[in-house]
Design a protein around this motif. Structure first.
Motif, PDB file in Angstrom:
ATOM      1  N   ALA A  19      26.222  -6.523 -37.340  1.00 52.75           N
ATOM      2  CA  ALA A  19      26.163  -7.595 -38.333  1.00 52.75           C
ATOM      3  C   ALA A  19      25.787  -7.079 -39.708  1.00 52.75           C
ATOM      4  CB  ALA A  19      25.173  -8.671 -37.878  1.00 52.75           C
ATOM      5  N   ASP A  20      24.737  -6.271 -39.785  1.00 51.81           N
ATOM      6  CA  ASP A  20      24.278  -5.823 -41.104  1.00 51.81           C
ATOM      7  C   ASP A  20      24.474  -4.333 -41.352  1.00 51.81           C
ATOM      8  OD1 ASP A  20      22.235  -4.602 -39.636  1.00 51.81           O
ATOM      9  OD2 ASP A  20      20.752  -6.133 -40.137  1.00 51.81           O
ATOM     10  N   GLY A  21      24.996  -3.606 -40.376  1.00 56.07           N
ATOM     11  CA  GLY A  21      25.294  -2.194 -40.569  1.00 56.07           C
ATOM     12  C   GLY A  21      24.114  -1.257 -40.406  1.00 56.07           C
ATOM     13  N   ARG A  22      22.941  -1.775 -40.054  1.00 53.89           N
ATOM     14  CA  ARG A  22      21.761  -0.920 -39.910  1.00 53.89           C
ATOM     15  C   ARG A  22      21.903   0.032 -38.729  1.00 53.89           C
ATOM     16  NH1 ARG A  22      17.448  -3.235 -37.919  1.00 53.89           N
ATOM     17  NH2 ARG A  22      18.605  -5.115 -37.269  1.00 53.89           N
ATOM     18  N   GLU A  23      21.424   1.256 -38.907  1.00 51.47           N
ATOM     19  CA  GLU A  23      21.276   2.145 -37.760  1.00 51.47           C
ATOM     20  C   GLU A  23      20.043   1.700 -36.974  1.00 51.47           C
ATOM     21  OE1 GLU A  23      20.300   6.725 -36.403  1.00 51.47           O
ATOM     22  OE2 GLU A  23      20.516   6.278 -38.540  1.00 51.47           O
ATOM     23  N   LEU A  24      20.217   1.500 -35.687  1.00 51.97           N
ATOM     24  CA  LEU A  24      19.126   1.050 -34.828  1.00 51.97           C
ATOM     25  C   LEU A  24      18.402   2.213 -34.168  1.00 51.97           C
ATOM     26  CD1 LEU A  24      21.020  -1.916 -33.153  1.00 51.97           C
ATOM     27  CD2 LEU A  24      19.288  -2.068 -34.953  1.00 51.97           C
ATOM     28  N   GLY A  25      19.051   3.370 -34.133  1.00 49.38           N
ATOM     29  CA  GLY A  25      18.415   4.540 -33.548  1.00 49.38           C
ATOM     30  C   GLY A  25      19.440   5.593 -33.188  1.00 49.38           C
ATOM     31  N   THR A  26      18.951   6.807 -32.980  1.00 55.22           N
ATOM     32  CA  THR A  26      19.751   7.917 -32.472  1.00 55.22           C
ATOM     33  C   THR A  26      18.949   8.589 -31.368  1.00 55.22           C
ATOM     34  OG1 THR A  26      20.852   8.282 -34.600  1.00 55.22           O
ATOM     35  CG2 THR A  26      20.892  10.091 -33.016  1.00 55.22           C
ATOM     36  N   ALA A  27      19.565   8.794 -30.215  1.00 51.43           N
ATOM     37  CA  ALA A  27      18.870   9.388 -29.072  1.00 51.43           C
ATOM     38  C   ALA A  27      19.643  10.607 -28.593  1.00 51.43           C
ATOM     39  CB  ALA A  27      18.737   8.371 -27.945  1.00 51.43           C
ATOM     40  N   PRO A  28      18.944  11.695 -28.245  1.00 52.30           N
ATOM     41  CA  PRO A  28      19.632  12.901 -27.780  1.00 52.30           C
ATOM     42  C   PRO A  28      20.230  12.721 -26.398  1.00 52.30           C
ATOM     43  CG  PRO A  28      17.257  13.164 -27.555  1.00 52.30           C
ATOM     44  CD  PRO A  28      17.478  11.870 -28.276  1.00 52.30           C
ATOM     45  N   SER A  29      21.366  13.369 -26.169  1.00 50.95           N
ATOM     46  CA  SER A  29      21.940  13.444 -24.833  1.00 50.95           C
ATOM     47  C   SER A  29      21.177  14.477 -24.019  1.00 50.95           C
ATOM     48  CB  SER A  29      23.417  13.832 -24.910  1.00 50.95           C
ATOM     49  OG  SER A  29      24.128  12.944 -25.737  1.00 50.95           O
ATOM     50  N   VAL A  44      27.914   1.308 -30.248  1.00 44.23           N
ATOM     51  CA  VAL A  44      27.410   2.563 -29.691  1.00 44.23           C
ATOM     52  C   VAL A  44      28.436   3.658 -29.983  1.00 44.23           C
ATOM     53  CG1 VAL A  44      26.543   3.729 -27.633  1.00 44.23           C
ATOM     54  CG2 VAL A  44      26.330   1.236 -27.845  1.00 44.23           C
ATOM     55  N   ALA A  45      27.967   4.775 -30.543  1.00 40.00           N
ATOM     56  CA  ALA A  45      28.851   5.893 -30.878  1.00 40.00           C
ATOM     57  C   ALA A  45      28.332   7.163 -30.234  1.00 40.00           C
ATOM     58  CB  ALA A  45      28.922   6.074 -32.393  1.00 40.00           C
ATOM     59  N   THR A  46      29.206   7.881 -29.519  1.00 37.33           N
ATOM     60  CA  THR A  46      28.824   9.202 -29.020  1.00 37.33           C
ATOM     61  C   THR A  46      29.069  10.222 -30.128  1.00 37.33           C
ATOM     62  OG1 THR A  46      31.032   9.635 -28.074  1.00 37.33           O
ATOM     63  CG2 THR A  46      29.396   8.592 -26.650  1.00 37.33           C
ATOM     64  N   LEU A  47      28.142  11.161 -30.268  1.00 33.42           N
ATOM     65  CA  LEU A  47      28.231  12.210 -31.282  1.00 33.42           C
ATOM     66  C   LEU A  47      28.502  13.524 -30.565  1.00 33.42           C
ATOM     67  CD1 LEU A  47      25.190  11.185 -33.536  1.00 33.42           C
ATOM     68  CD2 LEU A  47      27.585  10.431 -33.703  1.00 33.42           C
ATOM     69  N   LYS A  48      29.763  13.923 -30.552  1.00 30.34           N
ATOM     70  CA  LYS A  48      30.174  15.056 -29.722  1.00 30.34           C
ATOM     71  C   LYS A  48      29.545  16.365 -30.192  1.00 30.34           C
ATOM     72  CE  LYS A  48      34.224  16.647 -27.218  1.00 30.34           C
ATOM     73  NZ  LYS A  48      35.666  16.424 -26.968  1.00 30.34           N
ATOM     74  N   GLN A  49      29.474  16.548 -31.492  1.00 25.82           N
ATOM     75  CA  GLN A  49      28.926  17.801 -32.027  1.00 25.82           C
ATOM     76  C   GLN A  49      27.407  17.783 -32.108  1.00 25.82           C
ATOM     77  OE1 GLN A  49      30.949  18.867 -35.719  1.00 25.82           O
ATOM     78  NE2 GLN A  49      32.816  17.904 -34.976  1.00 25.82           N
ATOM     79  N   ALA A  50      26.823  16.611 -32.256  1.00 30.70           N
ATOM     80  CA  ALA A  50      25.370  16.515 -32.416  1.00 30.70           C
ATOM     81  C   ALA A  50      24.628  16.375 -31.098  1.00 30.70           C
ATOM     82  CB  ALA A  50      25.037  15.323 -33.310  1.00 30.70           C
ATOM     83  N   ALA A  51      25.355  16.250 -29.981  1.00 26.34           N
ATOM     84  CA  ALA A  51      24.731  16.065 -28.661  1.00 26.34           C
ATOM     85  C   ALA A  51      23.765  14.885 -28.687  1.00 26.34           C
ATOM     86  CB  ALA A  51      24.013  17.335 -28.212  1.00 26.34           C
ATOM     87  N   ALA A  52      24.289  13.736 -29.118  1.00 28.55           N
ATOM     88  CA  ALA A  52      23.438  12.558 -29.258  1.00 28.55           C
ATOM     89  C   ALA A  52      24.287  11.300 -29.190  1.00 28.55           C
ATOM     90  CB  ALA A  52      22.668  12.611 -30.577  1.00 28.55           C
ATOM     91  N   VAL A  53      23.595  10.160 -29.152  1.00 27.05           N
ATOM     92  CA  VAL A  53      24.227   8.851 -29.174  1.00 27.05           C
ATOM     93  C   VAL A  53      23.561   8.044 -30.286  1.00 27.05           C
ATOM     94  CG1 VAL A  53      24.740   6.754 -27.860  1.00 27.05           C
ATOM     95  CG2 VAL A  53      24.695   8.969 -26.705  1.00 27.05           C
ATOM     96  N   GLN A  54      24.369   7.345 -31.069  1.00 28.74           N
ATOM     97  CA  GLN A  54      23.868   6.593 -32.211  1.00 28.74           C
ATOM     98  C   GLN A  54      24.184   5.112 -32.040  1.00 28.74           C
ATOM     99  OE1 GLN A  54      25.206   8.360 -35.882  1.00 28.74           O
ATOM    100  NE2 GLN A  54      23.502   7.534 -37.055  1.00 28.74           N
ATOM    101  N   PHE A  55      23.280   4.261 -32.499  1.00 25.58           N
ATOM    102  CA  PHE A  55      23.382   2.825 -32.288  1.00 25.58           C
ATOM    103  C   PHE A  55      23.303   2.097 -33.632  1.00 25.58           C
ATOM    104  CE2 PHE A  55      21.065   4.977 -28.928  1.00 25.58           C
ATOM    105  CZ  PHE A  55      21.802   4.648 -27.794  1.00 25.58           C
ATOM    106  N   PHE A  56      24.167   1.086 -33.808  1.00 26.59           N
ATOM    107  CA  PHE A  56      24.216   0.327 -35.052  1.00 26.59           C
ATOM    108  C   PHE A  56      24.190  -1.164 -34.767  1.00 26.59           C
ATOM    109  CE2 PHE A  56      26.374   4.321 -35.939  1.00 26.59           C
ATOM    110  CZ  PHE A  56      25.841   4.706 -37.164  1.00 26.59           C
ATOM    111  N   ASP A  57      23.566  -1.912 -35.679  1.00 28.23           N
ATOM    112  CA  ASP A  57      23.671  -3.363 -35.690  1.00 28.23           C
ATOM    113  C   ASP A  57      24.960  -3.704 -36.440  1.00 28.23           C
ATOM    114  OD1 ASP A  57      23.442  -6.097 -36.799  1.00 28.23           O
ATOM    115  OD2 ASP A  57      21.457  -6.073 -35.885  1.00 28.23           O
TER     116      ASP A  57
END
Length: 359
Positions: free
Chosen positions: A280-290, A265-278
């Motif tokens: 194991a394989d590096g896939r982005e699982l989703g990005t959701a706005p704060s 789980v990564a917080t995106l300070k400038q994008a006002a969002a949170v990003q999620f990754f798998d």
């Protein structure tokens, strides 16, 4: 001292039932508790999230001088959950480390002075030592330190010089090594906690300005957030080389892993969002706005179901704590707290109880 056992604060509860392919979001079946600090308000909040949403259980005014903004910044708990540790980054003459009884939220003793702007902190698995990154926002950009504190006595026993603007200090699962990011030097520093010495430095390519580093629990990798490079670096701990890069949204700032190392789980300070990754394989699982802007800290529940995220807001806006479901990668609750919500830490989970009636 704590300026009051209870500070009056407007309570705002929100629970978002977010639609998805399978229907409405399922509410939690347990109660989850987190602490968050409001840096510009000198407040410490305890929050409960359960079947009926998120609620503010308690607000404590912290600091020693009513006229001084002392800035609660970093939070962490002893491994047994008994003690809450907090850094204040500002104040006269300097920042401090505080120790509370978690739950009663009362001070154990007087806070102690550390270096300039103590920020992120972590504790060894036995709870005996706290390691605190002295971020040092003051004066010339010169190398700063990691403070080593003997936690039972709240006594600083060493300062380890590491780099310019150390931030994001995190121990590996054994407690034998501490990892910290160096914002101004584009480095990840490894510290041996048994000898209090720097053992290795990883030099990231510019621009990176790393703000956070977290070791995987399997001890194979380190994940470092490049706040200026819009990417996350995965560093192989054995070969001490770059293993993989994750492209992110704008301004990755803090990172957290689920207990099984499955989801990053990564917080995106400038994008006002949170990003999620798998992981194991590096896939982005989703990005959701704060729920508001300037997304900051993140902590994950022990069952790996929820991520709790602090969001600073801007100016006089209240800060927020957002709750994200890690099965569907959507925000399911948000709660207003004090201005500039920053440091956040998970306390405990227990069998759900219904909250009092709020009218």
């Amino acid at each position: 001292m704590v300026r009051g056992p209870h500070a009056s604060f407007a309570l705002v509860i929100s629970f978002l039932l977010v639609p998805h392919a399978g229907g409405a979001q399922e509410p939690p079946t347990a109660d989850y508790y987190v602490y968050v600090g409001a840096e510009s308000a000198d407040l410490l909040h305890r929050i409960r999230f359960g079947p009926d949403g998120a609620s503010l259980e308690r607000t404590i005014a912290v600091g020693e001088m009513a006229t001084e903004t002392e800035g609660p910044h970093g939070l962490n708990l002893s491994p047994d959950g008994r003690f809450l540790y907090m850094t204040t980054g500002h104040g006269v003459p300097d920042g401090k480390l505080w120790k509370f009884h978690a739950g009663p939220d009362t001070l154990v003793g007087d806070p102690i002075l550390l270096g300039y702007f103590p920020a992120t902190l972590d504790l060894t698995p036995d709870g005996l030592y706290a390691f605190v990154a002295n971020f040092n926002l003051h004066g010339e950009p010169v190398p700063s330190t990691i403070s080593v504190v003997y936690a039972p006595e709240m006594m600083e026993v060493e300062q380890i010089e590491t780099c310019t603007m150390p931030h994001g200090a995190r121990l590996d699962v054994t407690g034998e090594f501490l990892y910290s990011a160096c914002m101004m030097d584009n480095q990840i520093v490894e510290v041996d906690t048994r000898t209090f010495t720097v053992t290795r430095r990883f030099h990231a390519e510019a621009p990176c300005s790393p703000t956070w580093v977290v070791p995987t629990r399997n001890r194979q990798s380190l994940l470092a957030a490049c706040n200026r490079g819009d990417r996350i670096l995965e560093i192989d701990r054995e070969s001490w080389s770059l293993k993989r890069t994750f492209a992110t949204g704008a301004g990755p700032y803090n990172l957290a892993l689920t207990p099984d190392d499955r989801i990053l789980v990564a917080t995106l300070k400038q994008a006002a969002a949170v990003q999620f990754f798998d992981l194991a394989d590096g896939r982005e699982l989703g990005t959701a706005p704060s729920s508001t802007t300037v997304t900051h800290g993140v902590t994950v529940s022990p069952d790996g179901r929820y991520a709790f995220v602090s969001v600073e807001g801007v100016g006089a806006e209240p800060g927020k704590v957002d709750v994200f479901d890690l099965n569907r990668f959507v925000r399911v609750a948000d709660l207003e707290v004090g201005q500039q919500a920053g440091g956040i830490v998970f306390w405990k989970m227990e069998e759900a109880r219904r909250p009092p009636s709020f009218r």
